[in-house]
Design a protein around this motif. Structure first.
Motif, PDB file in Angstrom:
ATOM      1  N   GLU A 179     -14.441  49.926   6.735  1.00 33.85           N
ATOM      2  CA  GLU A 179     -14.709  51.229   7.350  1.00 33.85           C
ATOM      3  C   GLU A 179     -15.459  52.105   6.355  1.00 33.85           C
ATOM      4  OE1 GLU A 179     -11.722  54.659   8.220  1.00 33.85           O
ATOM      5  OE2 GLU A 179     -11.696  53.345   9.973  1.00 33.85           O
ATOM      6  N   LEU A 180     -16.665  52.499   6.727  1.00 37.94           N
ATOM      7  CA  LEU A 180     -17.430  53.437   5.918  1.00 37.94           C
ATOM      8  C   LEU A 180     -16.996  54.857   6.274  1.00 37.94           C
ATOM      9  CD1 LEU A 180     -20.976  51.834   6.337  1.00 37.94           C
ATOM     10  CD2 LEU A 180     -19.285  51.385   4.546  1.00 37.94           C
ATOM     11  N   PHE A 181     -16.863  55.716   5.287  1.00 39.10           N
ATOM     12  CA  PHE A 181     -16.419  57.076   5.577  1.00 39.10           C
ATOM     13  C   PHE A 181     -17.060  58.063   4.613  1.00 39.10           C
ATOM     14  CE2 PHE A 181     -13.466  55.613   2.353  1.00 39.10           C
ATOM     15  CZ  PHE A 181     -13.272  56.733   1.549  1.00 39.10           C
ATOM     16  N   GLY A 182     -17.120  59.298   5.070  1.00 37.11           N
ATOM     17  CA  GLY A 182     -17.558  60.413   4.243  1.00 37.11           C
ATOM     18  C   GLY A 182     -16.716  61.634   4.585  1.00 37.11           C
ATOM     19  N   ALA A 201     -13.925  60.809  14.047  1.00 33.77           N
ATOM     20  CA  ALA A 201     -13.783  61.921  13.104  1.00 33.77           C
ATOM     21  C   ALA A 201     -12.302  62.102  12.784  1.00 33.77           C
ATOM     22  CB  ALA A 201     -14.355  63.200  13.702  1.00 33.77           C
ATOM     23  N   TYR A 202     -12.020  62.757  11.664  1.00 32.94           N
ATOM     24  CA  TYR A 202     -10.621  62.971  11.299  1.00 32.94           C
ATOM     25  C   TYR A 202     -10.494  64.246  10.468  1.00 32.94           C
ATOM     26  CZ  TYR A 202     -12.019  60.842   6.826  1.00 32.94           C
ATOM     27  OH  TYR A 202     -12.645  60.547   5.641  1.00 32.94           O
ATOM     28  N   LEU A 203      -9.272  64.783  10.491  1.00 37.32           N
ATOM     29  CA  LEU A 203      -8.898  65.949   9.696  1.00 37.32           C
ATOM     30  C   LEU A 203      -7.808  65.536   8.716  1.00 37.32           C
ATOM     31  CD1 LEU A 203      -8.608  68.617  12.560  1.00 37.32           C
ATOM     32  CD2 LEU A 203     -10.566  68.252  11.030  1.00 37.32           C
ATOM     33  N   GLY A 262     -13.565  64.595   7.892  1.00 34.09           N
ATOM     34  CA  GLY A 262     -14.357  63.419   7.556  1.00 34.09           C
ATOM     35  C   GLY A 262     -14.855  62.696   8.781  1.00 34.09           C
ATOM     36  N   LEU A 263     -15.683  61.704   8.526  1.00 30.31           N
ATOM     37  CA  LEU A 263     -16.280  60.885   9.579  1.00 30.31           C
ATOM     38  C   LEU A 263     -16.203  59.439   9.134  1.00 30.31           C
ATOM     39  CD1 LEU A 263     -17.888  61.026  12.298  1.00 30.31           C
ATOM     40  CD2 LEU A 263     -19.968  60.936  10.887  1.00 30.31           C
ATOM     41  N   MET A 288     -17.257  63.360  -0.794  1.00 30.80           N
ATOM     42  CA  MET A 288     -17.123  61.953  -1.148  1.00 30.80           C
ATOM     43  C   MET A 288     -17.649  61.044  -0.043  1.00 30.80           C
ATOM     44  SD  MET A 288     -15.728  61.783  -4.146  1.00 30.80           S
ATOM     45  CE  MET A 288     -15.273  63.130  -5.236  1.00 30.80           C
ATOM     46  N   ALA A 289     -18.153  59.882  -0.449  1.00 32.36           N
ATOM     47  CA  ALA A 289     -18.549  58.819   0.470  1.00 32.36           C
ATOM     48  C   ALA A 289     -18.036  57.503  -0.091  1.00 32.36           C
ATOM     49  CB  ALA A 289     -20.069  58.786   0.628  1.00 32.36           C
ATOM     50  N   GLY A 290     -17.514  56.647   0.790  1.00 29.23           N
ATOM     51  CA  GLY A 290     -16.959  55.400   0.298  1.00 29.23           C
ATOM     52  C   GLY A 290     -16.690  54.400   1.400  1.00 29.23           C
ATOM     53  N   VAL A 291     -15.909  53.386   1.063  1.00 25.91           N
ATOM     54  CA  VAL A 291     -15.567  52.325   1.993  1.00 25.91           C
ATOM     55  C   VAL A 291     -14.095  51.970   1.801  1.00 25.91           C
ATOM     56  CG1 VAL A 291     -16.296  50.566   0.322  1.00 25.91           C
ATOM     57  CG2 VAL A 291     -16.149  49.991   2.757  1.00 25.91           C
TER      58      VAL A 291
END
Length: 302
Positions: free
Chosen positions: A273-276, A205-207, A264-265, A296-299
């Motif tokens: 890296e997949l992230f949202g 996870a991230y901020l 995000g995750l 948002m969702a992306g790679v």
């Protein structure tokens, strides 16, 4: 008469002797004309020691047998790096470090190949944009595209990134208010909290938090009107007429500063890296601020 007979007998004996000599000479010549077998064509068997050699010798086409002990040379990408009294050890050159005399290092698994290799990653994301606060009275959820360039140091949870974005808000007004469109460029600080590994890549996870520059392309037909309550439940016909008249003197574009923060995750898959993520964004436009949340969702590719 006796002399004639004796002469005849001696002549017959001499003829027989000459014939025998001629026959023997012919047989000897025939024997000499037969080809003799060359020593170089004789098969030679020689016991070869099983000691390995780093040099290869091409085999002769005239040899009819091979050595009793056969040793297969290493593959092209391997070399001999050491040996004990009875065992020859081979290591992969691409993953073996230099060893001191008498020491053989184990094979090291190849690391995941990455596009940058220094913590940089480039991504692409898309999703929905949700107006909040007063903007909800004038706009329906829209959509957006983000292009993040991120730097995540390998040995630190702190990182940074730049995000270029395009956002469009769909107007909720039936008349007079156009869709709001904007381009933005922002800078973020990023704090990562890894929680596991998936397919040999870090996930967690991230901020994020930072600021951005927002540029609206049809400001006088959208944001200016809604910021002044044009055609909303708070307006009146007189107010609508006054705001519409003021919009005629406004520029069609506006650039304003904004701030944002979110979480995000991420889920690592090899070099990707997949992230949202979701961010609360506030743009300080004239009159009052515009607030919205892009989801948002992306790679991204490291």
């Amino acid at each position: 008469m006796l002399r004639f007979t004796t002469s005849r007998a001696m002549g017959f004996a001499v003829a027989l002797t000459l014939g025998a000599v001629a026959t023997a000479s012919a047989q000897q010549d025939t024997t000499r004309s037969a080809p003799r077998r060359s020593r170089s064509q004789l098969p030679i068997r020689k016991e070869q020691p099983a000691t390995p050699s780093t040099e290869t010798t091409p085999s002769s086409s005239s040899s009819s047998s091979t050595s009793s002990s056969t040793y297969t040379m290493p593959a092209r990408d391997t070399v001999l790096v050491g040996r004990s009294d009875t065992t020859v050890v081979m290591c992969n050159c691409a993953t073996t470090q230099s060893a001191s005399t008498g020491e053989v290092l184990p094979l090291i698994p190849a690391r995941i190949q990455r596009f940058f290799g220094n913590g940089l990653s480039l991504g692409l994301a898309a999703g929905s944009v949700h107006p909040v606060g007063d903007a909800m009275q004038s706009y329906n959820p829209g959509w957006g595209i983000n292009v993040p360039l991120t730097w995540d140091p390998p040995h630190s949870p702190l990182g940074a990134r730049l995000v270029a974005a395009y956002t469009e808000f769909n107007s909720a007004s039936s008349v007079g208010v156009a869709d709001a469109t904007q381009w933005s460029l922002g800078g973020d600080l990023k704090f990562r909290v890894p929680f596991g590994r998936f397919l040999k890549a870090t996930s967690g996870a991230y901020l994020v938090g930072g600021g951005a520059v927002h540029h609206f392309t049809n400001y006088n037909r959208s944001i200016f009107l809604t910021n002044n309550l044009y055609n909303t439940k708070y307006s009146s016909p007189a107010l609508n007429a006054q705001v519409a008249a003021a919009a005629q003197s406004q520029s069609s574009s506006n650039t304003s500063l904004g701030t944002h923060a979110g979480l995000g995750l991420s889920l690592g898959v090899g070099p990707a890296e997949l992230f949202g993520e979701a961010r609360y964004t506030r743009v300080y436009t004239p009159g009052k601020a515009v607030n919205y949340i892009p989801i948002m969702a992306g790679v991204s590719f490291h």
